[in-house]
Design a protein around this motif. Structure first.
Motif, short mmCIF file in Angstrom:
data_model
loop_
_atom_site.label_atom_id
_atom_site.label_comp_id
_atom_site.label_asym_id
_atom_site.label_seq_id
_atom_site.Cartn_x
_atom_site.Cartn_y
_atom_site.Cartn_z
N THR A 113 -16.69 -14.38 -8.80
CA THR A 113 -15.70 -13.23 -9.10
C THR A 113 -14.14 -13.97 -9.29
O THR A 113 -13.90 -14.99 -8.67
CB THR A 113 -15.64 -12.73 -7.73
N GLU A 114 -13.38 -13.26 -9.57
CA GLU A 114 -12.05 -13.69 -9.73
C GLU A 114 -10.99 -14.32 -8.60
O GLU A 114 -11.25 -15.14 -9.19
CB GLU A 114 -11.27 -12.23 -10.32
N SER A 115 -10.97 -13.75 -8.21
CA SER A 115 -10.30 -14.18 -6.38
C SER A 115 -11.44 -14.99 -5.84
O SER A 115 -12.43 -14.15 -5.24
CB SER A 115 -9.62 -13.38 -5.99
N ALA A 116 -10.82 -15.51 -4.89
CA ALA A 116 -12.29 -16.18 -3.51
C ALA A 116 -12.54 -15.47 -2.44
O ALA A 116 -11.97 -14.87 -2.24
CB ALA A 116 -11.16 -17.60 -3.18
N GLN A 117 -13.82 -15.41 -2.49
CA GLN A 117 -13.84 -14.74 -0.97
C GLN A 117 -13.64 -14.99 -0.41
O GLN A 117 -14.50 -16.00 0.83
CB GLN A 117 -15.62 -14.66 -1.14
N THR A 118 -12.62 -14.73 0.30
CA THR A 118 -11.92 -15.28 1.88
C THR A 118 -12.41 -15.19 2.98
O THR A 118 -11.77 -15.98 4.13
CB THR A 118 -10.46 -14.26 1.98
N THR A 119 -13.45 -14.34 3.01
CA THR A 119 -14.59 -14.39 4.45
C THR A 119 -14.58 -15.32 4.36
O THR A 119 -15.08 -16.23 5.58
CB THR A 119 -15.70 -13.35 4.08
N GLU A 120 -15.07 -16.19 3.72
CA GLU A 120 -15.95 -17.73 3.13
C GLU A 120 -15.10 -18.50 3.28
O GLU A 120 -15.54 -19.88 3.72
CB GLU A 120 -17.88 -17.64 2.48
N VAL A 121 -14.25 -19.03 1.92
CA VAL A 121 -13.92 -19.82 1.63
C VAL A 121 -12.65 -19.80 2.16
O VAL A 121 -11.67 -19.61 2.25
CB VAL A 121 -13.64 -19.46 -0.06
N ILE A 122 -12.48 -21.59 2.38
CA ILE A 122 -11.54 -21.61 3.64
C ILE A 122 -10.26 -22.59 3.15
O ILE A 122 -8.97 -21.89 2.71
CB ILE A 122 -12.11 -22.71 4.39
N LEU A 123 -10.89 -22.89 1.69
CA LEU A 123 -9.85 -23.02 0.56
C LEU A 123 -9.97 -23.05 -0.57
O LEU A 123 -11.45 -23.79 -0.97
CB LEU A 123 -9.33 -25.25 1.12
N ALA A 124 -9.35 -22.98 -2.01
CA ALA A 124 -10.12 -22.84 -2.94
C ALA A 124 -8.78 -23.20 -3.94
O ALA A 124 -7.56 -23.26 -3.68
CB ALA A 124 -10.08 -21.19 -3.38
N ARG A 125 -9.23 -23.33 -5.08
CA ARG A 125 -8.45 -24.35 -6.12
C ARG A 125 -8.93 -22.70 -7.09
O ARG A 125 -9.72 -22.36 -7.56
CB ARG A 125 -9.44 -25.37 -7.33
N GLU A 126 -7.03 -22.49 -7.44
CA GLU A 126 -6.39 -21.09 -7.88
C GLU A 126 -6.96 -21.48 -9.24
O GLU A 126 -6.09 -22.97 -9.93
CB GLU A 126 -5.56 -20.90 -7.60
#
Length: 581
Positions: A259-272
């Motif tokens: 998916t385009e944007s990180a799934q904030t339910t699970e992703v604690i830190l993402a590279r954008e």
């Protein structure tokens, strides 16, 4: 709106750096002085933005999904120096670099000039997180390293001190992380470091160091495993994170990565990644062209996926000689969400696609991170990539508890059980695992012993499946002292000689292997490969992706650590080389 991280030129001088460089004599590049900078929240944010370059990024050697190829977890048409045992002691470089640390320490010596306490706590925590992250990578690569908690003057004797013991350094890492955890606010930031990111790193550090010391025979490992349990439990009980899921076990795992944007339910830190700028990654290009090493999953990973009912695929006597469509049917749903299997379609399309042996050297054609066809050019992917996610924390918790010998069935239910439940799989039974340890997994990890042997093997299986292509595998092998596992034969799918194949099982021939000349009257839509040239088969009729590299070695007394460069040993006589380099 996505945050764009700014590449910050160094504002510092007289800081610690590799002794062979001349940074100690450099003045600040910027005209900004210490007196006028570090006084506002914006100043602190601007400086710390540059530290995010330490995280995995779009450079060819630092992409999250590329790094597992170092140890053969992703097979390319060439092997890494580690895999071929051809690493040498470099003259300079080789990872023994301290420029990032000098910037971090410079910031920590100056950020308290800012009168905004909230900003000091937040960005002081960010800087300490990155110092911990920097040193964690140094310890994993080199073992003992010198700890520097402040900037150095050119005549400072500590620039030429000996390496500090790894436990001393790891304790300092945990101190930095605890400061960040205790001082940062409770706000989650998907694309910025937060207290939860610090907890996730503490969980990772504690597990790595605890198991490294346990399996490499270093006493005192228990406190690090306990730190992993504590940090993981804090995230599990007192954070906004949980496993992402919509109730669809056949797509939820794949959607987490595409998916385009990180799934904030699970992703604690993402590279954008952002489309307006030249800031994409190449996941599609990597797996869908022949110019990126034709990456493929090795059969050892494919064999490790359980059957959908929780039984072991490798308990079948013929597990290595099952046709591909049958082999991949009725398995853990994460398999079909990681590689092309029957019924696979691209995002937004309906055409079913078989594995393409033009683009995958093993026949297990990777799809993780792959999005729609609009991103197929090089560096055109803009789907965010997780750097820390809650699933890893659950696995860290389960493993640390098992290694300490204090795991309960309840612990497995709230960790591995949740991961399996997301994809509709049965949970992990401690009693069943320990009563009948998996002989296939023992081949990779022969040094696992004790009452929890079967449980530990199952947790390692789960980690390998859940975190596939997320950059963990080589560090896992190092800490488990499982280096010999990377010398095992590299193999691909079963193809019993020349003939016509329907790999995806849809009733149409999609792959043809031939000997001699290319057949006339070719089948429309099928791809043709010449045996002995395009495709090589082992004696078991498994694809042999690299037949010239089947006799690889791993030096147990040397290869878990990197060598210190020659020039550093010459400049600092107090440094000692790592064993047998």
């Amino acid at each position: 709106m996505k945050k764009i991280y700014i590449t910050l030129l160094s504002l510092s001088s007289l800081l610690l750096v590799n002794c062979s460089d001349d940074y100690l004599d450099k003045n600040p590049i910027s005209d900004v002085s210490e007196e006028s900078f570090f006084t506002t929240s914006s100043d602190l944010e601007l400086f710390t933005n540059g530290l995010y370059l330490l995280l995995p990024n779009s450079s060819a050697r630092n992409e999250i999904f590329i790094t597992d190829s170092q140890c053969g977890e992703v097979v390319h048409n060439t092997l890494s120096d580690l895999m071929t045992s051809s690493r040498i002691v470099p003259t300079t470089g080789g990872g023994w670099s301290w420029e990032d640390l000098r910037d971090i320490n410079y910031f920590l010596e100056n950020y308290e000039k800012c009168e905004d306490e909230t900003a000091r706590n937040r960005y002081g925590g960010v800087a300490r997180f990155f110092r911990a992250y920097f040193y964690f990578n140094m310890v994993m690569d080199f073992g003992d390293v010198p700890w520097y908690g402040n900037t150095m003057e050119a005549d400072d004797e500590d620039l030429y001190k000996a390496r500090d013991d790894r436990q001393y350094v790891v304790d300092k890492i945990l101190e930095d992380l605890d400061w960040a955890i205790n001082n940062m606010d409770d706000q989650p930031y998907t694309y910025e470091v937060s207290k939860y990111t610090a907890l996730a790193l503490k969980s990772r550090v504690g597990l790595f160091e605890g198991t490294f010391e346990k399996y490499h025979g270093i006493s005192g490992y228990e406190k690090y495993l306990q730190a992993a349990v504590q940090a993981s439990q804090e995230l599990m009980e007192n954070s906004p994170y949980s496993l992402y899921g919509t109730g669809n076990p056949d797509t939820d795992y794949a959607d987490l990565f595409r998916t385009e944007s990180a799934q904030t339910t699970e992703v604690i830190l993402a590279r954008e990644y952002t489309e307006p700028l030249v800031n994409g990654h190449r996941a599609n290009y990597y797996t869908l062209t022949g110019s990126q090493g034709t990456p493929g999953m090795p059969k050892t990973v494919a064999n490790s996926y359980l059957n959908a009912d929780g039984s072991r695929f490798t308990d079948q006597v013929d597990y290595n000689t099952i046709p591909f469509a049958e082999e991949t049917s009725g398995r853990d749903p994460r398999m079909a969400q990681t590689i092309r299997t029957s019924g696979y379609t691209r995002v937004g399309q309906v055409t079913e696609l078989a594995p393409d042996l033009s683009y995958t050297i093993t026949g297990y054609h990777i799809t993780k991170y792959v999005t729609d066809a609009g991103s197929d050019g090089i560096n055109q992917n803009t789907n965010d990539l997780p750097v820390f996610r809650f699933a890893e924390v659950l696995l860290n918790y389960a493993e640390a508890k098992a290694e300490l010998g204090i795991a309960t069935q309840s612990d497995m239910d709230i960790s591995v059980g949740l991961l399996r439940n997301r994809v509709g799989m049965p949970g992990l039974s401690m009693a069943t695992a320990n009563a009948d340890p998996d002989a296939y997994q023992e081949v990779f990890y022969p040094n696992v012993t004790g009452a929890n042997k079967g449980l530990i093997l199952e947790i390692r299986r789960e980690r390998r499946i859940e975190l596939y292509m997320e950059g963990h595998r080589w560090n896992d092998i190092r800490r488990w002292k499982a280096g010999q596992s990377i010398t095992l034969p590299l193999r691909g799918i079963f193809l019993p000689g020349a003939g016509e194949y329907d790999l995806d099982g849809n009733g149409a021939i999609d792959t043809v292997l031939y000997e001699g000349d290319l057949p006339s009257g070719q089948i429309e839509g099928a791809k043709y490969f010449q045996l002995g040239t395009d495709i090589h088969l082992s004696s078991e009729n498994l694809i042999d992706p690299l037949p010239d590299f089947n006799n690889r070695i791993f030096d147990e007394s040397r290869d878990y650590l990197l060598p210190i460069p020659i020039q550093e040993l010459q400049l600092n006589k107090n440094l000692s080389q790592n064993p047998n380099w």
